[in-house]
Design a protein around this motif. Structure first.
Motif, PDB file in Angstrom:
ATOM      1  N   LYS A  78       0.853  -1.189   0.000  1.00 29.08           N
ATOM      2  CA  LYS A  78       0.000   0.000   0.000  1.00 29.08           C
ATOM      3  C   LYS A  78       0.885   1.234   0.000  1.00 29.08           C
ATOM      4  N   SER A  79       0.515   2.226  -0.806  1.00 31.28           N
ATOM      5  CA  SER A  79       1.256   3.477  -0.869  1.00 31.28           C
ATOM      6  C   SER A  79       0.276   4.617  -1.086  1.00 31.28           C
ATOM      7  N   TYR A  80       0.443   5.712  -0.350  1.00 35.54           N
ATOM      8  CA  TYR A  80      -0.428   6.865  -0.530  1.00 35.54           C
ATOM      9  C   TYR A  80       0.315   8.137  -0.122  1.00 35.54           C
ATOM     10  N   GLN A  81      -0.229   9.269  -0.550  1.00 35.58           N
ATOM     11  CA  GLN A  81       0.327  10.575  -0.214  1.00 35.58           C
ATOM     12  C   GLN A  81      -0.749  11.438   0.430  1.00 35.58           C
ATOM     13  N   GLU A  82      -0.320  12.338   1.323  1.00 34.10           N
ATOM     14  CA  GLU A  82      -1.252  13.242   1.978  1.00 34.10           C
ATOM     15  C   GLU A  82      -0.548  14.544   2.329  1.00 34.10           C
ATOM     16  N   GLN A  83      -1.346  15.603   2.401  1.00 35.86           N
ATOM     17  CA  GLN A  83      -0.840  16.905   2.824  1.00 35.86           C
ATOM     18  C   GLN A  83      -0.998  17.011   4.339  1.00 35.86           C
ATOM     19  N   VAL A  84       0.132  17.297   5.017  1.00 34.83           N
ATOM     20  CA  VAL A  84       0.156  17.330   6.475  1.00 34.83           C
ATOM     21  C   VAL A  84       0.420  18.769   6.934  1.00 34.83           C
ATOM     22  N   PRO A  85      -0.345  19.282   7.909  1.00 33.97           N
ATOM     23  CA  PRO A  85      -0.093  20.643   8.410  1.00 33.97           C
ATOM     24  C   PRO A  85       1.300  20.767   9.002  1.00 33.97           C
ATOM     25  N   ASP A  86       1.935  21.905   8.765  1.00 34.63           N
ATOM     26  CA  ASP A  86       3.262  22.172   9.305  1.00 34.63           C
ATOM     27  C   ASP A  86       3.157  22.360  10.813  1.00 34.63           C
ATOM     28  N   SER A  87       4.012  21.686  11.566  1.00 33.70           N
ATOM     29  CA  SER A  87       3.953  21.750  13.027  1.00 33.70           C
ATOM     30  C   SER A  87       4.469  23.068  13.587  1.00 33.70           C
ATOM     31  N   SER A  88       5.010  23.915  12.721  1.00 34.10           N
ATOM     32  CA  SER A  88       5.542  25.200  13.194  1.00 34.10           C
ATOM     33  C   SER A  88       4.446  26.189  13.557  1.00 34.10           C
ATOM     34  N   GLY A  89       3.194  25.839  13.251  1.00 37.61           N
ATOM     35  CA  GLY A  89       2.088  26.732  13.599  1.00 37.61           C
ATOM     36  C   GLY A  89       1.610  27.586  12.455  1.00 37.61           C
ATOM     37  N   SER A  90       2.311  27.552  11.328  1.00 39.94           N
ATOM     38  CA  SER A  90       1.879  28.314  10.159  1.00 39.94           C
ATOM     39  C   SER A  90       0.764  27.555   9.442  1.00 39.94           C
ATOM     40  N   SER A  91       0.165  28.213   8.477  1.00 35.71           N
ATOM     41  CA  SER A  91      -0.935  27.598   7.737  1.00 35.71           C
ATOM     42  C   SER A  91      -0.457  26.736   6.574  1.00 35.71           C
ATOM     43  N   SER A  92       0.844  26.632   6.389  1.00 37.76           N
ATOM     44  CA  SER A  92       1.390  25.852   5.284  1.00 37.76           C
ATOM     45  C   SER A  92       1.330  24.353   5.586  1.00 37.76           C
ATOM     46  N   THR A  93       1.419  23.572   4.534  1.00 38.48           N
ATOM     47  CA  THR A  93       1.428  22.115   4.659  1.00 38.48           C
ATOM     48  C   THR A  93       2.609  21.551   3.871  1.00 38.48           C
ATOM     49  N   PHE A  94       2.928  20.292   4.128  1.00 37.35           N
ATOM     50  CA  PHE A  94       3.959  19.617   3.352  1.00 37.35           C
ATOM     51  C   PHE A  94       3.455  18.224   2.974  1.00 37.35           C
ATOM     52  N   LEU A  95       4.090  17.643   1.971  1.00 38.71           N
ATOM     53  CA  LEU A  95       3.672  16.350   1.434  1.00 38.71           C
ATOM     54  C   LEU A  95       4.328  15.208   2.207  1.00 38.71           C
ATOM     55  N   ARG A  96       3.517  14.241   2.621  1.00 37.96           N
ATOM     56  CA  ARG A  96       4.013  13.033   3.288  1.00 37.96           C
ATOM     57  C   ARG A  96       3.641  11.827   2.425  1.00 37.96           C
ATOM     58  N   THR A  97       4.619  10.977   2.179  1.00 43.08           N
ATOM     59  CA  THR A  97       4.399   9.731   1.436  1.00 43.08           C
ATOM     60  C   THR A  97       4.535   8.557   2.396  1.00 43.08           C
ATOM     61  N   ALA A  98       3.562   7.674   2.389  1.00 41.35           N
ATOM     62  CA  ALA A  98       3.569   6.510   3.282  1.00 41.35           C
ATOM     63  C   ALA A  98       3.521   5.223   2.460  1.00 41.35           C
ATOM     64  N   ASP A  99       4.314   4.251   2.868  1.00 44.54           N
ATOM     65  CA  ASP A  99       4.353   2.943   2.205  1.00 44.54           C
ATOM     66  C   ASP A  99       4.247   1.847   3.252  1.00 44.54           C
ATOM     67  N   GLN A 100       3.492   0.823   2.929  1.00 40.60           N
ATOM     68  CA  GLN A 100       3.403  -0.336   3.807  1.00 40.60           C
ATOM     69  C   GLN A 100       3.598  -1.599   3.000  1.00 40.60           C
ATOM     70  N   GLN A 101       4.430  -2.497   3.529  1.00 37.60           N
ATOM     71  CA  GLN A 101       4.678  -3.787   2.887  1.00 37.60           C
ATOM     72  C   GLN A 101       4.453  -4.882   3.912  1.00 37.60           C
ATOM     73  N   ILE A 102       3.657  -5.863   3.528  1.00 38.12           N
ATOM     74  CA  ILE A 102       3.372  -6.995   4.405  1.00 38.12           C
ATOM     75  C   ILE A 102       3.658  -8.280   3.635  1.00 38.12           C
ATOM     76  N   VAL A 103       4.395  -9.189   4.256  1.00 35.85           N
ATOM     77  CA  VAL A 103       4.684 -10.493   3.671  1.00 35.85           C
ATOM     78  C   VAL A 103       4.291 -11.558   4.695  1.00 35.85           C
ATOM     79  N   ARG A 104       3.576 -12.553   4.234  1.00 39.90           N
ATOM     80  CA  ARG A 104       3.072 -13.620   5.108  1.00 39.90           C
ATOM     81  C   ARG A 104       3.503 -14.960   4.515  1.00 39.90           C
TER      82      ARG A 104
END
Length: 220
Positions: A78-104
Motif C-alpha cells: 500500500k502506498s499513498y500521499q497526503e498533505q500534512v499541516p506544518d507543526s511550526s504553527g503556520s498555515s502551510s502544509t507539506f507532502l508526506r508519502t507513506a508505504d506499507q509492505q506486508i509479507v506472510r
C-alpha cells in the motif's frame, strides 16, 4: 509352512497394492485467495491494527481422501500521499508519502472429508510468520523519515468448505480464528544511530481475529 508363506506373500502384495493406490491419490494444485487479516503496524490506525486485504498464493497437496497440506505465501503493498499541516504553527502544509509492505509465509494442515464428488469440507490449523513494515517520507526540512517494522507469529484453527466446479477447478471458503503474537516494533527515525527497538522491555502482545477467506484452486 507353505501356507504361512503364501499368506505372508499375499498380505505383502495387498499392502504394496494399497500403498500404490494411496500414492496415486496424492494430488497437487495451485491456488489464490483473498485474505482479510488483522495487521499490526498500520499507523494510519493510531499505531495499532488495521484490516488489510492480503492476496495469498498457495500449493494445495491432497494426500488420499483425508489429509491436505497447504504451504502459503501472502503479500500486501500500500502506498499513498497526503498533505500534512506544518507543526511550526503556520498555515502551510507539506507532502508526506507513506508505504506499507506486508509479507506472510506459512502453511495449513487439514483433515478433510468428501461426502460427494462435488463437495469437500475440512478442519485444521494454519501457522506461520509475518513481516509488517510501515515507512513515511516527509517532503519538509527538519521532519525526519520514519520506519516501523513488526515481526509477527500467527497460529489458529480453520474450517474450510470447497465446491468442485470440475475435476480440475474448485471454489472454496474458509472461516478462521487466528492468534497473532508480536513484541515491540523496530523503529528507525531518520539516520539516528540511537534508533532501535521501541520499549524493548514491553511484554509480548497478542490479537485474536476471525477471518473469512475466499479461494480458488486449480488441480493438476
Amino acid at each position: 509352512m507353505l501356507k504361512f508363506l503364501f499368506v505372508l506373500l499375499l498380505l505383502a502384495f495387498m499392502s504394496s497394492t494399497t500403498l500404490a493406490q494411496q500414492e496415486e491419490k496424492i494430488t497437487f494444485g495451485v491456488g489464490v485467495s483473498y485474505y482479510p487479516a488483522a495487521i499490526p503496524g498500520d499507523y494510519s490506525y493510531g499505531g495499532h491494527f488495521g484490516a488489510a486485504g492480503l492476496t495469498n498464493f498457495f500449493v494445495p497437496m491432497q494426500f488420499g481422501p483425508y489429509i491436505r497440506f497447504e504451504p502459503e505465501l501472502g503479500v500486501y503493498f500500500k502506498s499513498y500521499q497526503e498533505q500534512v499541516p506544518d507543526s511550526s504553527g503556520s498555515s502551510s502544509t507539506f507532502l508526506r508519502t507513506a508505504d506499507q509492505q506486508i509479507v506472510r509465509a506459512g502453511f495449513g494442515l487439514f483433515y478433510t472429508r468428501q461426502p460427494s464428488n462435488d463437495f469437500q469440507f475440512g478442519i485444521g490449523a494454519r501457522l506461520g510468520i509475518m513481516s509488517s513494515e510501515y515507512e513515511t517520507h516527509q517532503a519538509a526540512t527538519g521532519v525526519q523519515d520514519t520506519d516501523v517494522h513488526y515481526g509477527i507469529f500467527y497460529l489458529g484453527g480453520a474450517l474450510s468448505v470447497e465446491y468442485f466446479v470440475s475435476k480440475h477447478f474448485s471454489l472454496g471458503g474458509e472461516l478462521q480464528f487466528i492468534h497473532y503474537g508480536y513484541g515491540a516494533p523496530l523503529v528507525t527515525v531518520g539516520n539516528n544511530p540511537y534508533s532501535g527497538y521501541l520499549s524493548p522491555d514491553s511484554p509480548q502482545q497478542a490479537v485474536y481475529s476471525t477471518n473469512e477467506v475466499l479461494s480458488a484452486r486449480f488441480w493438476f
